[in-house]
Design an enzyme around this catalytic site. Structure first.
Site, PDB file in Angstrom:
ATOM      1  N   HIS A  17     -46.730  35.497   4.411  1.00 49.77           N
ATOM      2  CA  HIS A  17     -47.051  35.428   5.850  1.00 49.77           C
ATOM      3  C   HIS A  17     -46.960  36.729   6.529  1.00 49.77           C
ATOM      4  CE1 HIS A  17     -47.565  33.186   9.633  1.00 49.77           C
ATOM      5  NE2 HIS A  17     -46.718  33.959  10.111  1.00 49.77           N
ATOM      6  N   HIS A  75     -51.835  30.765  -4.410  1.00 47.66           N
ATOM      7  CA  HIS A  75     -51.163  29.190  -4.808  1.00 47.66           C
ATOM      8  C   HIS A  75     -52.263  28.681  -4.668  1.00 47.66           C
ATOM      9  CE1 HIS A  75     -48.415  25.685  -3.564  1.00 47.66           C
ATOM     10  NE2 HIS A  75     -49.203  25.499  -4.461  1.00 47.66           N
ATOM     11  N   ARG A 112     -53.639  25.445  -4.651  1.00 44.16           N
ATOM     12  CA  ARG A 112     -53.204  23.969  -4.387  1.00 44.16           C
ATOM     13  C   ARG A 112     -54.235  22.823  -4.835  1.00 44.16           C
ATOM     14  NH1 ARG A 112     -49.193  24.002   0.030  1.00 44.16           N
ATOM     15  NH2 ARG A 112     -49.457  21.800  -0.196  1.00 44.16           N
ATOM     16  N   HIS A 159     -53.047  33.586   2.705  1.00 41.82           N
ATOM     17  CA  HIS A 159     -53.772  33.509   4.116  1.00 41.82           C
ATOM     18  C   HIS A 159     -55.296  34.112   4.363  1.00 41.82           C
ATOM     19  CE1 HIS A 159     -49.956  31.766   5.416  1.00 41.82           C
ATOM     20  NE2 HIS A 159     -49.685  32.416   6.460  1.00 41.82           N
ATOM     21  N   GLU A 208     -37.411  31.747  -9.189  1.00 39.46           N
ATOM     22  CA  GLU A 208     -37.562  32.499  -7.680  1.00 39.46           C
ATOM     23  C   GLU A 208     -36.666  31.848  -6.808  1.00 39.46           C
ATOM     24  OE1 GLU A 208     -41.465  33.026  -6.313  1.00 39.46           O
ATOM     25  OE2 GLU A 208     -40.883  32.864  -4.178  1.00 39.46           O
ATOM     26  N   ARG A 229     -57.056  23.922  -0.235  1.00 38.06           N
ATOM     27  CA  ARG A 229     -57.003  24.232   1.196  1.00 38.06           C
ATOM     28  C   ARG A 229     -57.184  25.778   1.585  1.00 38.06           C
ATOM     29  NH1 ARG A 229     -50.972  23.273   3.305  1.00 38.06           N
ATOM     30  NH2 ARG A 229     -51.319  21.254   2.705  1.00 38.06           N
ATOM     31  N   ASN A 250     -48.270  37.787  -1.447  1.00 36.16           N
ATOM     32  CA  ASN A 250     -49.055  36.466  -1.326  1.00 36.16           C
ATOM     33  C   ASN A 250     -50.150  36.309  -0.412  1.00 36.16           C
ATOM     34  OD1 ASN A 250     -49.834  33.960  -0.542  1.00 36.16           O
ATOM     35  ND2 ASN A 250     -48.110  32.974  -1.585  1.00 36.16           N
ATOM     36  N   GLU A 282     -49.129  30.525  -8.310  1.00 39.19           N
ATOM     37  CA  GLU A 282     -48.207  29.729  -7.811  1.00 39.19           C
ATOM     38  C   GLU A 282     -48.957  28.041  -8.120  1.00 39.19           C
ATOM     39  OE1 GLU A 282     -46.644  29.005  -3.940  1.00 39.19           O
ATOM     40  OE2 GLU A 282     -46.194  30.991  -3.987  1.00 39.19           O
ATOM     41  N   ARG A 324     -63.939  29.016   8.519  1.00 41.67           N
ATOM     42  CA  ARG A 324     -65.406  28.987   8.718  1.00 41.67           C
ATOM     43  C   ARG A 324     -66.323  28.758   7.450  1.00 41.67           C
ATOM     44  NH1 ARG A 324     -67.225  31.587  13.361  1.00 41.67           N
ATOM     45  NH2 ARG A 324     -65.810  31.188  15.054  1.00 41.67           N
ATOM     46  N   THR A 358     -46.755  24.488   4.482  1.00 46.91           N
ATOM     47  CA  THR A 358     -46.577  25.562   3.182  1.00 46.91           C
ATOM     48  C   THR A 358     -45.551  24.892   2.190  1.00 46.91           C
ATOM     49  OG1 THR A 358     -45.679  27.798   2.727  1.00 46.91           O
ATOM     50  CG2 THR A 358     -44.601  26.739   4.494  1.00 46.91           C
ATOM     51  N   THR A 359     -45.274  25.419   1.136  1.00 49.54           N
ATOM     52  CA  THR A 359     -44.353  24.875   0.075  1.00 49.54           C
ATOM     53  C   THR A 359     -42.858  24.743   1.048  1.00 49.54           C
ATOM     54  OG1 THR A 359     -45.253  26.239  -1.515  1.00 49.54           O
ATOM     55  CG2 THR A 359     -43.230  25.121  -2.029  1.00 49.54           C
ATOM     56  N   HIS A 400     -39.955  33.529   0.337  1.00 48.30           N
ATOM     57  CA  HIS A 400     -40.306  32.290   1.256  1.00 48.30           C
ATOM     58  C   HIS A 400     -39.612  32.717   2.435  1.00 48.30           C
ATOM     59  CE1 HIS A 400     -41.821  28.798   2.989  1.00 48.30           C
ATOM     60  NE2 HIS A 400     -42.403  28.406   1.976  1.00 48.30           N
ATOM     61  N   GLY A 401     -40.467  33.025   3.584  1.00 46.31           N
ATOM     62  CA  GLY A 401     -39.823  33.240   4.969  1.00 46.31           C
ATOM     63  C   GLY A 401     -39.424  34.657   4.979  1.00 46.31           C
TER      64      GLY A 401
HETATM   65  N1  PXP Z   1     -42.717  32.093  -2.886  1.00 44.23           N
HETATM   66  C1  PXP Z   1     -43.223  30.636  -2.879  1.00 44.23           C
HETATM   67  C2  PXP Z   1     -42.893  29.821  -4.217  1.00 44.23           C
HETATM   68  C3  PXP Z   1     -44.117  30.303  -1.752  1.00 44.23           C
HETATM   69  O1  PXP Z   1     -44.411  28.975  -1.994  1.00 44.23           O
HETATM   70  C4  PXP Z   1     -44.517  31.043  -0.591  1.00 44.23           C
HETATM   71  C5  PXP Z   1     -45.416  30.751   0.332  1.00 44.23           C
HETATM   72  O2  PXP Z   1     -46.722  30.330  -0.318  1.00 44.23           O
HETATM   73  C6  PXP Z   1     -44.114  32.415  -0.871  1.00 44.23           C
HETATM   74  C7  PXP Z   1     -43.000  32.899  -1.630  1.00 44.23           C
HETATM   75  C8  PXP Z   1     -44.369  33.319   0.491  1.00 44.23           C
HETATM   76  O3  PXP Z   1     -43.618  32.783   1.535  1.00 44.23           O
HETATM   77  P1  PXP Z   1     -44.099  33.426   3.134  1.00 44.23           P
HETATM   78  O4  PXP Z   1     -45.562  33.370   3.166  1.00 44.23           O
HETATM   79  O5  PXP Z   1     -43.163  32.835   3.936  1.00 44.23           O
HETATM   80  O6  PXP Z   1     -43.934  35.014   2.771  1.00 44.23           O
END
Ligand code: PXP
Length: 245
Positions: free
Chosen positions: A214, A43, A45, A10, A151, A49, A7, A70, A18, A100-101, A191-192
């Site tokens: 992340h 993603h 959004r 970031h 997921e 952003r 992903n 996403e 900037r 974040t989500t 996620h995480g």
């Molecule tokens: N899966 C989904 C559905 C998410 O919304 C995100 C965050 O954008 C991620 C995975 C990735 O999460 P992380 O950035 O914590 O690795």
């Protein structure tokens, strides 16, 4: 064996800090693909952003591996997905104030809308995954609406404060995965997830894809900052060389 989608949101977040044109997430996608990523996840959004419409269109034209978009189920975003035709969409809830989500999508509550979106995506040849908590009713609703995959939200596992709590969350993920497979769904997770906590999740059998952002981007910054500093020093010194003794 499970594969990795990176992903790259970031990267776009740094660019937007900037309102500049670098770093370009498209360049980052190329690097991830060269490193062996199975896919690129972004993603789009509603508040744009980080990732914007241009990014999604250019990524569609350049990413040779899987492009996983996403998105929430808001109509303007669904229309963009129909135009862009990524390989896969992962449907998420979206709350404007969130960092974040946050939670998973409530597929049971929004079953009618979900079924419509699945039909429209399938018409364009796009696979549909739902980002959900490992709860039976969410898995069943995803299956009943014709989704291809789910997921599983690994955030609760990632945030567990003890090994025992993490073990309980892992067991929930494994049970959710089993039910999903029974219902003919392909199972992703994300996620995480970090370099520290990926091991136990990656050893759950039959998970197919991880979506990780992340932690990879955080590590990329630290791995690259030394070389980036050296290159800038080199340019400064080249512009005004010290007189030789
Ligand atoms: N899966 C989904 C559905 C998410 O919304 C995100 C965050 O954008 C991620 C995975 C990735 O999460 P992380 O950035 O914590 O690795």
């Amino acid at each position: 064996m499970a594969v990795l989608n990176v992903n790259i949101d970031h990267v776009a977040t740094v660019r937007q800090a900037r309102l500049a044109d670098e770093p370009d997430p498209v360049w980052a996608a190329v690097q991830c693909e060269l490193a062996g990523a199975n896919g690129i996840t972004v993603h789009l959004r509603q508040d744009r952003r980080h990732i914007n419409d241009r990014d999604v269109h250019v990524l569609k034209g350049t990413v040779a591996c899987k492009l996983n978009l996403e998105m929430c189920m808001a109509e303007p975003i669904v229309k963009i997905a129909e135009q862009v035709r990524p390989d896969q969409v992962t449907l998420v809830p979206e709350n404007r104030a969130e960092l974040t989500t946050e939670g998973g999508l409530d597929c049971a509550r929004y079953k009618r809308r979900l079924a419509q979106v699945v039909k429209r995506m399938h018409k364009k040849g796009i696979l549909v995954s739902t980002f959900i908590a490992p709860e039976d009713e969410q898995i069943i609703a995803s299956a009943e609406t014709g989704c291809d995959a789910i997921e599983l939200h690994t955030g609760m596992y990632a945030n567990a404060r003890s090994e025992k709590a993490a073990g309980r969350r892992l067991a929930e993920l494994a049970a959710g995965k089993d039910l999903a497979i029974d219902r003919k769904l392909v199972v992703h997770a994300g996620h995480g997830l970090t370099y520290r906590n990926i091991g136990p999740v990656a050893s759950i059998p039959d998970l197919c894809e991880f979506n990780i952002g992340h932690s990879i981007i955080a590590r990329a910054v630290l791995l690259g900052i030394r070389q980036a500093t050296e290159q800038m020093i080199e340019l400064i010194e080249k512009a005004n060389p010290k007189p030789s003794a």
